[in-house]
Design an enzyme around this catalytic site. Structure first.
Site, PDB file in Angstrom:
ATOM      1  N   TYR A 138       0.849  -1.185   0.000  1.00 37.59           N
ATOM      2  CA  TYR A 138       0.000   0.000   0.000  1.00 37.59           C
ATOM      3  C   TYR A 138       0.886   1.236   0.000  1.00 37.59           C
ATOM      4  O   TYR A 138       1.755   1.376   0.855  1.00 37.59           O
ATOM      5  CB  TYR A 138      -0.920   0.018   1.221  1.00 37.59           C
ATOM      6  CG  TYR A 138      -1.869   1.190   1.223  1.00 37.59           C
ATOM      7  CD1 TYR A 138      -2.904   1.251   0.294  1.00 37.59           C
ATOM      8  CD2 TYR A 138      -1.738   2.223   2.137  1.00 37.59           C
ATOM      9  CE1 TYR A 138      -3.775   2.339   0.275  1.00 37.59           C
ATOM     10  CE2 TYR A 138      -2.608   3.301   2.125  1.00 37.59           C
ATOM     11  CZ  TYR A 138      -3.630   3.358   1.201  1.00 37.59           C
ATOM     12  OH  TYR A 138      -4.490   4.430   1.190  1.00 37.59           O
ATOM     13  N   ASP A 231       9.324   3.055   0.523  1.00 36.20           N
ATOM     14  CA  ASP A 231       8.165   3.689   1.147  1.00 36.20           C
ATOM     15  C   ASP A 231       8.241   3.385   2.637  1.00 36.20           C
ATOM     16  O   ASP A 231       7.823   2.326   3.091  1.00 36.20           O
ATOM     17  CB  ASP A 231       6.872   3.165   0.521  1.00 36.20           C
ATOM     18  CG  ASP A 231       5.654   3.847   1.131  1.00 36.20           C
ATOM     19  OD1 ASP A 231       5.821   4.626   2.091  1.00 36.20           O
ATOM     20  OD2 ASP A 231       4.529   3.591   0.641  1.00 36.20           O
ATOM     21  N   LYS A 259       3.109   9.217   8.670  1.00 37.26           N
ATOM     22  CA  LYS A 259       2.754   8.675   9.991  1.00 37.26           C
ATOM     23  C   LYS A 259       3.540   9.264  11.182  1.00 37.26           C
ATOM     24  O   LYS A 259       3.192  10.332  11.650  1.00 37.26           O
ATOM     25  CB  LYS A 259       2.803   7.145   9.930  1.00 37.26           C
ATOM     26  CG  LYS A 259       1.765   6.654   8.906  1.00 37.26           C
ATOM     27  CD  LYS A 259       1.367   5.215   8.986  1.00 37.26           C
ATOM     28  CE  LYS A 259       0.115   4.995   8.142  1.00 37.26           C
ATOM     29  NZ  LYS A 259       0.298   4.232   6.915  1.00 37.26           N
TER      30      LYS A 259
HETATM   31  C1  PLP Z   1      -0.249   4.678   5.455  1.00 41.04           C
HETATM   32  C2  PLP Z   1       0.650   4.438   4.306  1.00 41.04           C
HETATM   33  C3  PLP Z   1       0.678   5.287   3.186  1.00 41.04           C
HETATM   34  C4  PLP Z   1      -0.314   6.395   2.998  1.00 41.04           C
HETATM   35  O1  PLP Z   1      -0.165   7.384   3.970  1.00 41.04           O
HETATM   36  P1  PLP Z   1      -1.424   8.339   4.253  1.00 41.04           P
HETATM   37  O2  PLP Z   1      -0.880   9.366   5.210  1.00 41.04           O
HETATM   38  O3  PLP Z   1      -2.493   7.468   4.840  1.00 41.04           O
HETATM   39  O4  PLP Z   1      -1.835   8.926   2.963  1.00 41.04           O
HETATM   40  C5  PLP Z   1       1.631   5.079   2.223  1.00 41.04           C
HETATM   41  N1  PLP Z   1       2.517   4.070   2.319  1.00 41.04           N
HETATM   42  C6  PLP Z   1       2.512   3.227   3.373  1.00 41.04           C
HETATM   43  C7  PLP Z   1       3.550   2.140   3.440  1.00 41.04           C
HETATM   44  C8  PLP Z   1       1.575   3.365   4.376  1.00 41.04           C
HETATM   45  O5  PLP Z   1       1.535   2.487   5.386  1.00 41.04           O
END
Ligand code: PLP
Length: 420
Positions: A138, A231, A259
């Site tokens: 994700y 990421d 986050k």
């Molecule tokens: C949560 C998440 C995102 C997206 O971040 P948001 O602040 O919710 O848009 C992207 N990459 C990873 C790995 C995530 O866990």
């Protein structure tokens, strides 16, 4: 109103009654009232030990005193200026100091924006269009990454509203599959701008690469002038002082954060070497902008958070993780269950299956009904974890020994009840 009544009301005004799909679970989610330290309280009068922590950000626990103090002061002196601030420079320096791949940073508002911009930057820098991601990863909810695997890994939209033409610029292949990466790169090396990967797959539970997999991605991208994006929206400032790139000793070209970085406020960031980052507007021609970019609240929350996250805090956080994971291993052995406990640092999860688990397909074969039962009974017993086998549980520095021991007993009793 109690949670049940609020959910009925919420569904009238908010699609599905929530503002993000994971928050909805059967029969209805609890509505939060307050949170303090390691606990979250609902409007029904229950208190839960919180291992969701807002899906990752809350590494210092809820209501961390210094954040409350610093952000309150910031609230009083201005929340939005539309000009640069000294604090942005300070947080940028802190991120660069900790992050091996980073010489420069751009602050945005969410992890989603961070990956969207990092991918655009990779495309701009390489003058290539294709993106490679891994099945189940994700990276936020924008069109280039909300893509699942079709034949030969060519992407198909993973949502209504995403054009086929957009999705087919993204390949999605199985995690941990060097052969699949080799094949794709062989065939499309002059078209691939970037491989984007979560160093730990935190959105299909908590799945690590096989030893050497991240290094393999580093090597193959380097050989083919493809940019490697880590990421680190989950793993950033979670796994170690220098994030996953320090923990696994593999340095990507670009990194995305979110986050934890905002101290509980909306944030995202992407960072990399100067040559690449200076292609971003206004110093370069890859467009990126945002009204709330680098906003004073998130930035001051971020500075306070990174200041608190010194080397010794990771030792104590990881010890908490070791304790909880150890107790889960013991419970699974004592109860002779065919489950697979996973995790590292202050992250953990239990896969409700046994055998090799290497990728999304493997995780999907977990016993999801049993997991849901586990989630529900944990909740009834006062422990809140994310309501899905495909999410990861997090520990904060506010979780004390009493919380952890209580939790390990509750997990033991819950597993016993689920499999009775
Ligand atoms: C949560 C998440 C995102 C997206 O971040 P948001 O602040 O919710 O848009 C992207 N990459 C990873 C790995 C995530 O866990």
């Amino acid at each position: 109103m109690n949670s049940r009544e609020l959910f009925i009301e919420a569904k009238k005004y908010l699609p599905g009654g929530v503002d993000s799909p994971i928050r909805s679970f059967n029969p209805y989610p609890f509505f939060a009232k307050e949170a303090h330290g390691s606990k979250i309280l609902d409007v029904d009068g229950n208190s839960y030990i919180d291992y969701c922590l807002g899906y990752g950000p809350g590494i210092l626990g809820h209501g961390y005193k210094d954040i409350v103090k610093v952000v309150s002061r910031q609230l009083a002196i201005g929340t939005i200026y539309g000009t640069p601030t000294e604090n942005e420079v300070e947080l940028a320096k802190m991120v660069v100091d900790r992050t091996r791949c980073a010489e420069m940073v751009r602050f945005v508002n969410s992890g989603c924006e961070a990956t969207m911009s990092a991918i655009r930057l990779a495309r701009g820098f390489t003058e290539r269009n294709k993106v490679v991601k891994f099945d189940g990863a994700y990276h936020g909810c924008h069109d280039s990454v909300l893509v699942k695997s079709g034949s030969d890994g060519v992407g198909k939209p993973d949502s209504l509203g995403i054009p086929d033409d957009t999705a087919k610029n993204t390949f999605s292949i199985p995690f941990n599959d060097e052969e699949a990466v080799n094949c794709l790169v062989d065939k499309h090396k002059d078209e691939i701008a970037t491989i984007i990967v979560e160093p730990v797959m935190g959105n299909i539970g908590c799945l690590q690469g096989k030893p050497g997999f991240l290094k393999f991605l580093r090597d193959i991208t380097e050989e083919n002038d493809i940019l490697l994006i880590f990421d680190e929206v989950i793993t950033g400032f979670r796994l170690a002082y220098g994030s996953a790139q320090e923990y696994f000793n593999v340095v990507p070209d670009l990194v995305t954060f979110g986050k934890i970085l905002g101290g509980g406020f909306s944030i995202g960031a992407f960072a990399g070497g100067k040559e690449i980052m200076e292609m971003i507007t206004p110093s370069g021609d890859v467009y990126q902008a945002g009204t709330f970019n680098g906003n004073p609240i998130s930035i001051s929350g971020g500075i306070t958070t990174l200041n608190a996250l010194n080397h010794s805090i990771y030792e104590s956080l990881n010890k908490k993780g070791d304790f909880l994971r150890g107790s889960i291993v013991d419970s699974i052995e004592n109860l002779s269950l065919n489950l697979t406990p996973v995790g590292l640092a202050s992250m953990f999860q239990i896969y409700f299956r046994d055998g090799d688990i290497l990728n999304y397909e493997d995780v999907k074969k977990s016993d999801l009904d049993k997991f849901n039962l586990y989630f529900k009974i944990l909740l009834k017993n006062g422990v809140f974890i994310p309501p899905s086998q495909f999410e990861c549980c997090f520990i904060s520095n506010a979780h004390n020994n009493e919380d952890l021991e209580k939790t390990s007993n509750i997990i033991h009793d819950t597993l016993k009840e689920v499999f009775k």
